[in-house]
Design a protein around this motif. Structure first.
Motif, mmCIF file in Angstrom:
data_model
loop_
_atom_site.group_PDB
_atom_site.id
_atom_site.type_symbol
_atom_site.label_atom_id
_atom_site.label_comp_id
_atom_site.label_asym_id
_atom_site.label_seq_id
_atom_site.Cartn_x
_atom_site.Cartn_y
_atom_site.Cartn_z
ATOM 1 N N THR A 139 63.216 33.868 63.412
ATOM 2 C CA THR A 139 63.714 32.730 62.415
ATOM 3 C C THR A 139 64.162 31.396 63.556
ATOM 4 O O THR A 139 64.324 31.739 64.525
ATOM 5 N N GLU A 140 64.143 30.199 62.575
ATOM 6 C CA GLU A 140 64.580 29.176 63.328
ATOM 7 C C GLU A 140 65.957 29.058 63.772
ATOM 8 O O GLU A 140 66.296 28.646 64.855
ATOM 9 N N ASN A 153 58.777 27.741 68.828
ATOM 10 C CA ASN A 153 59.202 28.537 67.741
ATOM 11 C C ASN A 153 58.155 28.532 66.692
ATOM 12 O O ASN A 153 57.694 27.524 65.956
ATOM 13 N N ILE A 154 57.496 29.640 66.280
ATOM 14 C CA ILE A 154 56.388 29.991 64.998
ATOM 15 C C ILE A 154 56.999 31.216 64.355
ATOM 16 O O ILE A 154 56.453 32.207 64.546
ATOM 17 N N PRO A 155 57.854 31.081 63.356
ATOM 18 C CA PRO A 155 58.443 32.105 62.730
ATOM 19 C C PRO A 155 57.080 33.123 61.992
ATOM 20 O O PRO A 155 56.236 32.759 61.760
ATOM 21 N N ASP A 157 56.357 34.570 59.407
ATOM 22 C CA ASP A 157 55.814 34.303 58.276
ATOM 23 C C ASP A 157 55.265 32.736 58.095
ATOM 24 O O ASP A 157 54.652 32.481 56.829
ATOM 25 N N LYS A 158 55.015 31.950 59.363
ATOM 26 C CA LYS A 158 54.456 30.822 59.142
ATOM 27 C C LYS A 158 53.350 30.630 60.313
ATOM 28 O O LYS A 158 52.754 29.441 60.477
ATOM 29 N N VAL A 159 52.829 31.860 60.552
ATOM 30 C CA VAL A 159 51.939 31.567 61.736
ATOM 31 C C VAL A 159 50.525 30.947 61.130
ATOM 32 O O VAL A 159 49.873 30.432 61.833
ATOM 33 N N ASP A 160 50.240 31.267 59.656
ATOM 34 C CA ASP A 160 48.942 30.844 59.278
ATOM 35 C C ASP A 160 48.914 29.460 59.317
ATOM 36 O O ASP A 160 47.877 28.508 59.637
ATOM 37 N N LYS A 161 50.092 28.521 59.431
ATOM 38 C CA LYS A 161 50.134 27.118 59.248
ATOM 39 C C LYS A 161 50.080 26.759 60.751
ATOM 40 O O LYS A 161 49.467 25.555 60.795
ATOM 41 N N TYR A 162 50.190 27.335 61.548
ATOM 42 C CA TYR A 162 49.931 26.853 63.132
ATOM 43 C C TYR A 162 48.377 27.153 63.921
ATOM 44 O O TYR A 162 48.105 26.994 64.856
#
Length: 210
Positions: A139-140, A153-155, A157-162
């Motif tokens: 987490t951040e 930092n790529i949490p 649960d947010k990998v798809d956005k990156y």
């Protein structure tokens, strides 16, 4: 019973309280989280998948055993490890599990051998880090508390956005909370299935700097 025997009994009785507080998988998970960063009850409950009431109860047991401490900041109570040596204690328990418990080791091997999962050792990761992208999947909040130099930092649960911003011409090393955190394998598996060259580093930020 003489004074020396009373002393011995008292000392081992105090240590037994610590042992009793560790006899819960939920409390071990909470300690594992607090190694990453001081946190509120609400944050710990969210990350441990426990109710706030249950999390609070476990924290009080750990506090009574002198494994965690708390301070008040505004309207929040922040919990933290009482001593840095708790990091060593948790790692020692994991070491024993890996050395002595067959089901423990088999579960690790099964998780690391799933399709799309590629693992990398701490030593090998340090060898290629200069030509790799390092991703911190925590987490951040945990990332801001401390992270490997150069890691982004790529949490998890947010990998798809990156995905569109990640390079496909260099290795990607993913790390999270350490050996018992499944998130590195999950993120690595997703990236490899998308055509990246990703490796799961099952070591934590503290393992890296230690």
């Amino acid at each position: 019973m003489n004074n020396q025997e009373k002393y011995k009994r008292q000392m081992f009785s105090e240590l037994a309280q610590i042992g009793k507080s560790l006899s819960s998988d939920s409390r071990l998970i909470i300690l594992h989280l607090l190694i990453q960063a001081p946190s509120t009850v609400e944050t710990i409950a969210k990350e441990s998948k426990l109710s706030i009431a249950n999390t609070s109860r476990h924290l009080q047991i750990l506090k009574k055993a002198y494994l965690v401490k708390s301070i008040k900041q505004g309207n929040h109570i922040i919990y933290n490890m009482a001593n840095y040596k708790i990091y060593n204690l948790i790692n020692l328990l994991i070491d024993i599990g890996e050395d002595e418990i067959l089901d423990f080791k088999n579960a690790q091997n099964q998780a690391n051998s799933e399709p799309g999962v590629k693992t990398i050792s701490l030593a090998n990761a340090k060898e290629i880090v200069s030509r790799s992208l390092l991703i911190d999947a925590r987490t951040e909040h945990e990332y801001n508390e401390g992270h490997i130099t150069g890691a982004i930092n790529i949490p998890f649960d947010k990998v798809d956005k990156y995905l569109k911003k990640l390079p496909q011409n260099k290795p990607i090393i993913v790390y999270c909370r350490g050996r018992l955190c499944p998130l590195t394998n999950q993120v690595t598996q997703k990236l490899n299935n998308m055509g990246f060259e990703a490796y799961s580093l099952n070591s934590s930020y503290l393992d890296w700097i230690k």
